[in-house]
Design an enzyme around this catalytic site. Sequence first.
Site, PDB file in Angstrom:
ATOM      1  CG  PHE A 110      -0.336   0.552   2.538  1.00  0.00           C
ATOM      2  CD1 PHE A 110      -0.208   1.774   2.815  1.00  0.00           C
ATOM      3  CD2 PHE A 110       0.096  -0.348   3.383  1.00  0.00           C
ATOM      4  CE1 PHE A 110       0.112   2.189   4.109  1.00  0.00           C
ATOM      5  CE2 PHE A 110       1.070  -0.135   4.380  1.00  0.00           C
ATOM      6  CZ  PHE A 110       0.652   1.275   4.954  1.00  0.00           C
ATOM      7  CE  LYS A 111       4.702   1.386   4.877  1.00  0.00           C
ATOM      8  NZ  LYS A 111       4.498  -0.120   5.219  1.00  0.00           N
TER       9      LYS A 111
END
Length: 458
Positions: A110-111
């Site tokens: 998700f980063k």
Amino acid sequence: MKYISTRNNSKEYSFEQVFIKGLADDGGLFVPKEVKKYSTKKIHALSKLSYQNLAKEIIYPFIGDFMTVNELSDIVDKSYSVFRKDNVIDLIKLGDTFILELFHGPTLAFKDIAMQLLGNFYEHYLKKNNKDINVVVATSGDTGAAAIDAIKGKKNMNIFVLHPHEKVSLVQRKLMSTVKEKNVFNIAIEGNFDDCQNLVKSMFADKEFSNSINMSGVNSINWARIIAQTVYYFYTYFQVHDKSPINFSVPTGNFGDVYAGYLSKKMGLPINKFIVATNKNDILHRAISNGNYEAESVSQTNTPSMDIQIASNFERLIYDLNNCDDNETKKIMHGIKENGKYTIPRDKIAKINKDFLSASMSEKEILDTIKEVQAKYDTILDPHTAIGFGSLDKVNLEGNNIVLATAHPCKFPEAIDKSIGIKPDLPGELRYIMDEKENYDIISNNLSKTQQYIKEKI
Ligand SMILES: *Cc1c(COP(=O)(O)O)cnc(C)c1O
């Protein structure tokens, strides 16, 4: 929008300062001076937008003094064009539970969603200001790869990533160490993630050093990351919204992702609860369930991105809990530094529990959850996501439950193999990294050695 520090709310900062500095000079975290609530009408209007257009609407008020609407619009479109899904994220259902897949970016966690934007924010900043900067960041595995992908090859900047030697997964390391661009430097620190994070903090605090290299940071306290992450809470809320309460279960380490959810609630999105889902490094679970915020030693687990004992973003919540009292926040944070702990008073725990519940999963429970989900739904969850999924059973909330799937299972083949005897494949376009030559240097957990290394490279 004007920003202040959680430790001194009389001095104002612009978004540009907040973005480039990361941390305030007084050691506090940046927060907006005021968060405006959207009206119900405005929220309704937002519910009709594509992911990209929603991102533009939500982010712009936070950064308006940094770029024009059109510049932001171009940056958002460019940043999200590298994702494997048109809408950036995907939402699937396993039984009654929603799984919010946030791992369709270039480095499979998700980063990427925040980091791709940040890379282009830097480019914008460097075009405006004739400067060179050096980004230095600590990673427990995923931040580093996402930051490298976002910054590799960009002009007038270098990136130095400190990861804990032999404590990230092989795929995580290869995603960082096989990147060929000349402005990328990987450092394996002989220590754990908290050691890496402490080295970066000390480098920032050493003004002579940090000024001499124009140091900037993209760790999870960077406010720009938080605002980028609020977008998917809005987007997902709009997709699942019916009459029932909506809860998000968030695999948590540094408290950045779940704080972004809480921010979306402060902005008026009527979310019921956030579940702070932790592994056995459970400082946040102990804090939220009985007020015991006390760092213990970090254990290495199958979920390396959550092997953290000092949840940096928690200070932002402490500031809110104390009704934006900067002196009180400073006192509490100094107390934590001196004694290694903070006992949260009963009335404040009750206040936290209006928005947050928590759970902790043992190593066995994580592997069992992966196994059960695979048997029942023929779907493989990454171990971090499994913590979010399994935590739902522990808190047992009515309504629509959404689990944030924070990484692609193929990033953690060792753990998946232990659970179900399968090693999930990387997406085709990334398979080459497994045979590529790696580049990283091993340095002892020592501040001056690390500083010297950086000085020599730039
Ligand atoms: C970073 C990360 C987390 C933890 O997120 P925080 O914002 O630090 O709480 C959870 N899962 C994965 C896969 C991550 O990379």
